[in-house]
Design an enzyme around this catalytic site. Structure first.
Site, PDB file in Angstrom:
ATOM      1  N   SER A 222       0.827  -1.196   0.000  1.00 21.27           N
ATOM      2  CA  SER A 222       0.000   0.000   0.000  1.00 21.27           C
ATOM      3  C   SER A 222       0.866   1.253   0.000  1.00 21.27           C
ATOM      4  O   SER A 222       2.032   1.228   0.389  1.00 21.27           O
ATOM      5  CB  SER A 222      -0.903   0.018   1.238  1.00 21.27           C
ATOM      6  OG  SER A 222      -1.795  -1.060   1.229  1.00 21.27           O
TER       7      SER A 222
ATOM      8  N   PRO B 153      -8.089  -0.613  -6.096  1.00 21.92           N
ATOM      9  CA  PRO B 153      -7.725   0.609  -5.378  1.00 21.92           C
ATOM     10  C   PRO B 153      -8.742   0.943  -4.300  1.00 21.92           C
ATOM     11  O   PRO B 153      -9.923   0.642  -4.418  1.00 21.92           O
ATOM     12  CB  PRO B 153      -7.754   1.673  -6.485  1.00 21.92           C
ATOM     13  CG  PRO B 153      -8.810   1.155  -7.430  1.00 21.92           C
ATOM     14  CD  PRO B 153      -8.656  -0.344  -7.420  1.00 21.92           C
TER      15      PRO B 153
ATOM     16  N   ARG C 190      -7.536   3.479  -1.156  1.00 14.20           N
ATOM     17  CA  ARG C 190      -6.984   4.750  -0.683  1.00 14.20           C
ATOM     18  C   ARG C 190      -6.983   5.817  -1.779  1.00 14.20           C
ATOM     19  O   ARG C 190      -7.309   6.985  -1.528  1.00 14.20           O
ATOM     20  CB  ARG C 190      -5.549   4.502  -0.190  1.00 14.20           C
ATOM     21  CG  ARG C 190      -4.854   5.710   0.375  1.00 14.20           C
ATOM     22  CD  ARG C 190      -3.332   5.482   0.404  1.00 14.20           C
ATOM     23  NE  ARG C 190      -2.973   4.164   0.887  1.00 14.20           N
ATOM     24  CZ  ARG C 190      -2.631   3.890   2.134  1.00 14.20           C
ATOM     25  NH1 ARG C 190      -2.612   4.848   3.038  1.00 14.20           N
ATOM     26  NH2 ARG C 190      -2.292   2.665   2.485  1.00 14.20           N
TER      27      ARG C 190
ATOM     28  N   ARG D 204      -3.314   5.381  12.231  1.00 13.14           N
ATOM     29  CA  ARG D 204      -2.204   5.152  11.309  1.00 13.14           C
ATOM     30  C   ARG D 204      -0.860   5.702  11.801  1.00 13.14           C
ATOM     31  O   ARG D 204       0.171   5.031  11.645  1.00 13.14           O
ATOM     32  CB  ARG D 204      -2.539   5.714   9.925  1.00 13.14           C
ATOM     33  CG  ARG D 204      -3.726   5.018   9.255  1.00 13.14           C
ATOM     34  CD  ARG D 204      -3.927   5.490   7.815  1.00 13.14           C
ATOM     35  NE  ARG D 204      -2.823   5.088   6.967  1.00 13.14           N
ATOM     36  CZ  ARG D 204      -1.919   5.932   6.484  1.00 13.14           C
ATOM     37  NH1 ARG D 204      -2.002   7.236   6.744  1.00 13.14           N
ATOM     38  NH2 ARG D 204      -0.925   5.494   5.727  1.00 13.14           N
TER      39      ARG D 204
ATOM     40  N   CYS E  28      -4.424   8.251  26.553  1.00  8.79           N
ATOM     41  CA  CYS E  28      -3.378   8.048  27.558  1.00  8.79           C
ATOM     42  C   CYS E  28      -2.222   7.238  26.967  1.00  8.79           C
ATOM     43  O   CYS E  28      -1.892   6.151  27.446  1.00  8.79           O
ATOM     44  CB  CYS E  28      -3.974   7.348  28.777  1.00  8.79           C
ATOM     45  SG  CYS E  28      -2.901   7.386  30.209  1.00  8.79           S
TER      46      CYS E  28
END
Length: 490
Positions: free
Chosen positions: A237, A316, A318, A362, A393
């Site tokens: 990717s 495809p 993204r 990500r 946290c």
């Protein structure tokens, strides 16, 4: 704003902007602009007005951007395939972001839909996607998922293991239903990407090696109701350039040619992974160049072996939905931190927003880089180096690792992070019991909800220790992802 010296804490690729309010072309949806008040607009809708209506964090999808990218991508592969005497089918990779409305956009644009779980299959079917236009991926498809796929008439199942082949053999023999399959292979090519995103090298969970694939195909060809129709290979990717695709295609076509000696191999699916721009330093390959380069390689490799070029398929995700998405946050606190860089000091401003790794995992997963801009107004201060962080946290709860923003940013300002249409909502979680944000579409200044945002009440409703929040039906429900009728399969 004046051009200032670079902050020594900034990476070399990040230049100090002449205007820290400017929206870099290619990173933002084409419709993104600033109105006369300096507020960010997306498809004619003001960011502050969207937030007033839907709250923050908020994932905004430019509908025309997503539809247009799907149409242009399909057209590019159609042209490239036709120029070399074949056809191309484009599947939208639903894992990037899937909702019923988005699935409808994709089929309207002439695309098929790629799913990889029973849940994604359910969304595609609920959207009205014809089952024969669905491809079903996954390295661990359950018996129930495979039965559902066969029952509904899914167009192709991409088989990933010997166990899966035998599961399909049993299911199709019992039902007397023929099922078309592709065999996923690892070409051994490492994509130009993060190691977690590279999916064609041998030491990973997906597919068969080029050697193992021949035995897998031979087994499938023995089965009366499982029909082998081709090979599948996905090298990773967020890939720029065509070199990796060329090398991978050449290796897979060598296998394709050998398999033709035992029968037809009509389809070759080369996956997706086409990169987009997340920052102004990114330079993704234009889709026409990608399409022509990949298809030309396949044609050349086939010609060298004296075989006909197969029908092609691509997946495809993204590159269609990523740039169409912008996430809006509200700034909560800011904090300047002084860092010793070895003999001198430099400052970085931490800007905390009301989301974080729960709506964009990500950066924490593989160090993904993003951009950011003030959205509720234009800033007037000189650019300062900032790190945009979330409210969770975790010290790794970073939304944007490095960015220059106007120095007068303040709590209550809205911040926009572009290129968040892919994998942000899909990977979202309830870490720290933070509700997942709404996803909306905007078009011609009008917004509509694609996925409703969660509330604290939604989270509490799942807690069995709160009797008033537990519906009676929930106490006897099947495990997640399974219907009541599927209990007996596990």
């Amino acid at each position: 704003m004046s051009r200032l010296p670079a902050n020594p804490l900034a990476p070399q690729w990040l230049a100090v902007p002449e205007d820290a309010n400017a929206l870099a072309a290619g990173v933002w949806p084409a419709s993104a602009a600033r109105d006369d008040d300096g507020a960010l607009t997306i498809a004619g809708a003001r960011a502050d007005e969207l937030v007033q209506r839907h709250g923050t964090p908020l994932l905004v999808i430019d509908e025309d951007e997503a539809r247009g990218r799907a149409e242009r991508l399909r057209a590019a592969f159609d042209r490239a395939a036709a120029a070399h005497g074949t056809t191309a089918t484009v599947y939208y990779a639903g894992k990037a972001f899937l909702s019923t409305i988005v699935a409808q956009w994709m089929t309207d644009a002439g695309l098929n839909v790629d799913v990889c779980t029973g849940g994604e299959l359910a969304v595609a079917l609920a959207a009205g996607v014809a089952p024969d236009r669905v491809g079903f991926h996954g390295n661990n498809k359950s018996v129930a998922e495979l039965e559902r796929a066969v029952e509904t008439g899914v167009g192709t199942i991409i088989v990933d293991s010997e166990i899966e082949i035998e599961r399909l053999a049993a299911i199709t023999a019992r039902t007397g239903t023929e099922q078309r399959v592709l065999v996923r292979v690892n070409s051994g090519v490492h994509a130009e990407t993060h190691s977690f995103l590279a999916t064609a090298h041998e030491d990973q969970k997906f597919g068969f090696t080029l050697v193992e694939a021949e035995a897998a195909v031979a087994r499938i060809r023995e089965l009366p109701f499982v029909r082998f129709v081709g090979l599948h290979c996905h090298i990773g990717s967020q890939i720029f350039g065509v070199a990796g695709f060329r090398e991978s295609a050449s290796r897979v076509i060598e296998l394709h040619a050998r398999l033709q000696e035992g029968g037809e191999v009509p389809i070759l699916n080369l996956g997706g992974g086409f990169g987009i721009a997340y920052t102004s330093a990114d330079d993704p390959t234009p889709i026409d160049e990608l399409a022509e380069g990949i298809v030309a390689t396949v044609a050349d490799e086939c010609a060298a072996r004296g075989i006909r070029i197969p029908r092609l398929a691509f997946e495809p995700g993204r590159s269609i939905i990523g740039t169409a998405g912008v996430t809006l946050y509200e700034i909560g606190t800011t904090k300047d931190v002084t860092v010793d860089t070895g003999g001198e000091t430099a400052a970085r401003r931490y800007v905390s927003v009301d989301g974080g790794m729960s709506d964009n995992a990500r950066p924490a997963l593989y160090g993904a880089q993003y951009s950011a801009r003030l959205a509720s107004r234009e800033g007037t201060g000189d650019p300062v180096l900032v790190r945009v962080v979330g409210k969770h946290c975790e010290s790794g709860d970073i939304v944007v690792d490095h960015e220059y923003l106007p120095g007068d940013l303040t709590p209550g300002d809205l911040l926009a992070v572009p290129a968040t249409g892919a994998y942000c909502a899909s990977l979202a979680s309830n870490y720290n019991h933070v509700p997942r944000p709404a996803v909306i579409a905007v078009q011609d200044g009008v917004s509509r909800v694609l996925v409703h945002g969660e509330t604290i009440d939604d989270l509490l409703a799942r807690d069995a220790g709160i009797p008033s929040a537990v519906p009676e039906a929930r106490t006897e429900r099947a495990p997640a992802g399974r219907s009541e009728g599927e209990r007996c399969l596990y």
